[in-house]
Each structure stands twice: as C-alpha cells, then as structure tokens.
Design an enzyme around this catalytic site. Structure first.
Site, PDB file in Angstrom:
ATOM      1  CG  ASN A   9      34.953  41.930  30.767  1.00  0.00           C
ATOM      2  OD1 ASN A   9      34.518  43.061  31.029  1.00  0.00           O
ATOM      3  ND2 ASN A   9      34.750  40.716  30.673  1.00  0.00           N
ATOM      4  CE  LYS A  11      34.669  38.902  34.335  1.00  0.00           C
ATOM      5  NZ  LYS A  11      34.548  37.856  34.420  1.00  0.00           N
ATOM      6  CG  HIS A  95      32.314  38.287  28.849  1.00  0.00           C
ATOM      7  ND1 HIS A  95      31.788  37.486  29.871  1.00  0.00           N
ATOM      8  CD2 HIS A  95      32.901  37.873  29.138  1.00  0.00           C
ATOM      9  CE1 HIS A  95      32.349  37.225  31.284  1.00  0.00           C
ATOM     10  NE2 HIS A  95      33.856  37.329  30.592  1.00  0.00           N
ATOM     11  CD  GLU A  97      31.292  36.766  33.965  1.00  0.00           C
ATOM     12  OE1 GLU A  97      31.452  38.774  33.785  1.00  0.00           O
ATOM     13  OE2 GLU A  97      32.070  36.650  34.454  1.00  0.00           O
ATOM     14  CD  GLU A 182      36.479  35.294  27.842  1.00  0.00           C
ATOM     15  OE1 GLU A 182      37.273  36.179  28.748  1.00  0.00           O
ATOM     16  OE2 GLU A 182      35.720  35.690  28.864  1.00  0.00           O
ATOM     17  N   GLY A 188      37.134  33.727  36.305  1.00  0.00           N
ATOM     18  CA  GLY A 188      37.159  33.424  37.293  1.00  0.00           C
ATOM     19  C   GLY A 188      37.335  32.457  38.513  1.00  0.00           C
ATOM     20  CB  SER A 228      42.331  32.307  35.769  1.00  0.00           C
ATOM     21  OG  SER A 228      40.524  31.942  36.547  1.00  0.00           O
TER      22      SER A 228
HETATM   23  P1  PGA Z   1      39.035  36.251  34.459  1.00  0.00           P
HETATM   24  O1  PGA Z   1      37.765  36.651  33.538  1.00  0.00           O
HETATM   25  O2  PGA Z   1      40.476  36.528  34.309  1.00  0.00           O
HETATM   26  O3  PGA Z   1      38.869  36.995  36.318  1.00  0.00           O
HETATM   27  O4  PGA Z   1      39.090  34.779  34.296  1.00  0.00           O
HETATM   28  C1  PGA Z   1      37.658  37.119  32.215  1.00  0.00           C
HETATM   29  C2  PGA Z   1      36.897  36.977  31.392  1.00  0.00           C
HETATM   30  O5  PGA Z   1      35.847  37.023  32.064  1.00  0.00           O
HETATM   31  O6  PGA Z   1      37.324  37.784  30.570  1.00  0.00           O
END
Ligand code: PGA
Length: 270
Positions: A9, A11, A95, A97, A182, A188, A228
C-alpha cells in the site's frame, strides 16, 4: 492451502516517475513469482503507469479506495468501473487512515490517527458491495485503536467491523474478499503486533467467517496482517497458521525491502 499474499500500500507516495521506477524494481525482482500473490496499490494517479510496467508479469494491481456509486456528481471520487479500466483487480477498503471512527473528523483522537476521510462501517459495507459487483476483490481492513486494545475491547471491535463489512454479502461473493487485520497502533509506528497475537486475531476473524458462512469458505479465505511489517519481522509473522500474508505500507516503498517480504511469502508457501 491458501496462497500467501504480499500487498504493498503505497499510500500518498510516488509521482508517476517514482511509481514507474518502483514498479519496475518490484517486477524485475519478483515479477515471475507464482507461489505468492503480489499486489501493488499505488496512488490513483499512477495506476495506469504501474499497470503498463507489470503487464507481462504476475504482479497484480490494486487501488487504495473507491466510491460506491457507478458515476455522477461526486467530485474527486473514483468508481469501481474506473479502477477496472486502469487494470485494477483489487481495491483496499476501510483502511484506518480513511475511517473516521466517531463520525466526526474533527475529533482529536481521529485527528491523531490521520483518519479524516470519514469512512464508517456503513460506507465500508457499501464500498465492498460496489467492488464485488464490479468484479474487484476488496482487501478489507479491520483493527482496533490503542485505547480499545488497552480497554480489552480488541475482539469486540474487530468482530463488529468484520460483521458490519459483510452485511448483505452472499457466501459466493464473500469468497472474493481478502481481510487484513491492521491494529491501528501498529501502522506506521514501527511497533509490530506480536506474531502470536496477530495470529490469534486473524484466527478469530476466520472463526467469524466460519460462523457467518461456512468452515469451507473460511478455510479458503486469505487473512493478512498489516502494521509495521518489515524484512526483520516478516518471517515470524508468515510462520503463523492464520496469517496468510502482509498489507505493507512503509516497507513496500523500496523494491529491495518489498522484494525481501515477497521472498518470505514465497518461502512460507513451503
Ligand atoms: P505500515 O502500514 O506498514 O507502514 O505500518 C501498513 C498499512 O497501513 O497498511
């Protein structure tokens, strides 16, 4: 046996030139992989570019979001049909976010998470229906906030999100969904969820799928972990029975680290 998945992803990263180079790097390294499903989810502006780069490989294309209407006066939104026309086969839905968990994008807690786009369980459900109807496979994200984990509410939060996401989805259609657990506090932050705990929650998601549909369906559906995931922790995660792959943000932005994650996915296929 479920095929392992490694989904990147990206983003809001990569202009078209950067996307081209990253997709090229991933394809050069893992384009012919058959034992794992590799999915790239670039920003919408780079979908067509990436599609051209991966055209002669086994790498698949996914979008990061969609709107549930087919067309019309919805400024800035993209329909399932538009994503299909760019070569997408997958789309991330719900997601964290994009979820505005409390229905109020100004809430301090939501702001802290960057979750300002107002997706709710109800909009996630609509988006899943729209994706499935168009023939896109949704990658549906669920997961608890840190405060919810600390309050011991993880299982209830995740179960509610899974059940709400699947409202009105038939067993036949549900087989095309990939779930991603998640935990919001692990995204992140560099703070990965313990592999055992991630496995437990992914297993619980599978049990919920079995309860709603059937054991057969639940056994065949892929459940990913996200938050992560890195080359340093991927093997421990992929070794778990209920974790079928990763949904990866930061570590998917370099062909080398994402390539190492793909190798771990392939190795886990045995
Ligand atoms: P990350 O993001 O690997 O940077 O923690 C995962 C995600 O948001 O799908």
């Amino acid at each position: 046996m479920r095929k392992p998945v490694m989904a990147g992803n990206w983003k809001m990263n990569c202009d078209n030139e950067e996307a081209l180079q990253l997709a090229d790097g991933v394809t050069a390294r893992a384009g012919q992989v058959e034992d794992a499903l590799v999915i790239l989810c670039p920003p919408a502006t780079a979908l067509s570019t990436v599609h051209q780069v991966i055209a002669n490989s086994n790498v698949k294309l996914g979008a990061q979001n969609l709107f549930w209407e087919e067309e019309g006066a919805f400024t800035g939104e993209l329909s399932a049909k538009m994503l299909l026309s760019c070569g997408c086969e997958f789309v991330i839905v719900g997601h964290s976010e994009r979820r505005g968990r409390f229905g109020n994008p100004d809430e301090a807690e939501v702001e802290d998470l960057g979750a300002i786009f107002g997706d709710t369980d109800a909009t996630v459900n609509r988006k899943i229906h729209a994706a499935l109807a168009a023939g896109l496979q949704p990658i549906v994200c669920v997961g608890e906030l840190l405060a919810e984990r600390q309050a011991g509410a993880t299982d209830d939060v995740v179960e509610d999100q899974v059940r709400a996401a699947l409202e009105g989805v038939t067993e036949e259609a549900a087989g095309n969904i990939i779930f991603a657990y998640e935990p919001v506090w692990a995204i992140g932050t560099g703070e990965v969820c313990d592999a055992d705990e991630a496995d437990r929650v992914c297993g619980m998601i599978r049990q919920i799928l079995a309860a709603i549909y059937s054991d057969d369906l639940a056994e065949g559906m892929q459940v990913l972990y996200g938050g992560s995931v890195k080359p340093e922790n991927v093997e421990g995660l992929m070794a778990q029975d209920n974790i079928d792959g990763g949904l990866v943000g930061g570590a998917s932005l370099q062909a080398d680290s994402f390539g190492r994650l793909i190798e771990a996915a392939v190795a886990s296929a045995g």
